[in-house]
Design a protein around this motif. Structure first.
Motif: not given
Length: 157
Positions: A69-71, A78-80, A82, A94, A116, A118-119
């Motif tokens: 879940a690397t930033t 961040p986190h993309e 995802s 990912r 993660q 994703g957002y």
């Protein structure tokens, strides 16, 4: 109670140095986190994988998880990308990173691989919740295919 610590905040030290320090403070577990220079799945050699596996066989501090879940490992966002990114190629980046985590966990002897979801971002404006969940579920199903019973996937929201 056993304590574990994540390497994601100690990127200036080697994994072995981190574990030695953690052992001195009573930590018995460590989460290995994908990071450039320290634990980089794109640059890790088979020799280094063997080194880590052998190190952990004799170390007080054991690896409990590999965090994928690397930033900002794959982009500056961040986190993309995802697992819910709308672009198939970006989602695959990912998924490939998580698959590398699964491979390394098998080789080093780490029982958990975290990732993660994703957002929800601006690009998802026209997506229903069901569409995003389906994207995520399909990616997870593909990630489960190569897993043996030695490895468990854990998801961060």
């Amino acid at each position: 109670m056993k304590l574990s610590y994540s390497c994601n905040s100690a990127e200036l030290l080697s994994i072995e140095e981190i574990c030695e320090q953690l052992g001195m403070y009573g930590y018995s577990g460590v989460e290995l986190s994908f990071q450039r220079g320290q634990f980089d799945p794109e640059d890790i050699t088979s020799h280094r994988i063997t080194e880590l596996a052998n190190y952990f066989k004799n170390s007080f501090t054991k690896p409990v998880c590999i965090s994928t879940a690397t930033t900002k490992f794959l982009s500056e966002v961040p986190h993309e990308p995802s697992l819910i990114n709308l672009d198939t190629d970006k989602r695959s980046k990912r998924s490939d990173l998580i698959l590398k985590g699964i491979f390394l966990a098998e080789k080093i002897g780490v029982p958990l691989v975290s990732f993660q979801s994703g957002y929800v971002r601006d690009e998802h404006t026209d997506c229903t919740r069901e569409m995003l969940i389906n994207l995520l579920v399909n990616e997870i199903k593909n990630l489960l295919k190569p897993i043996t019973d030695k490895i468990k996937l854990v998801i961060e929201p």
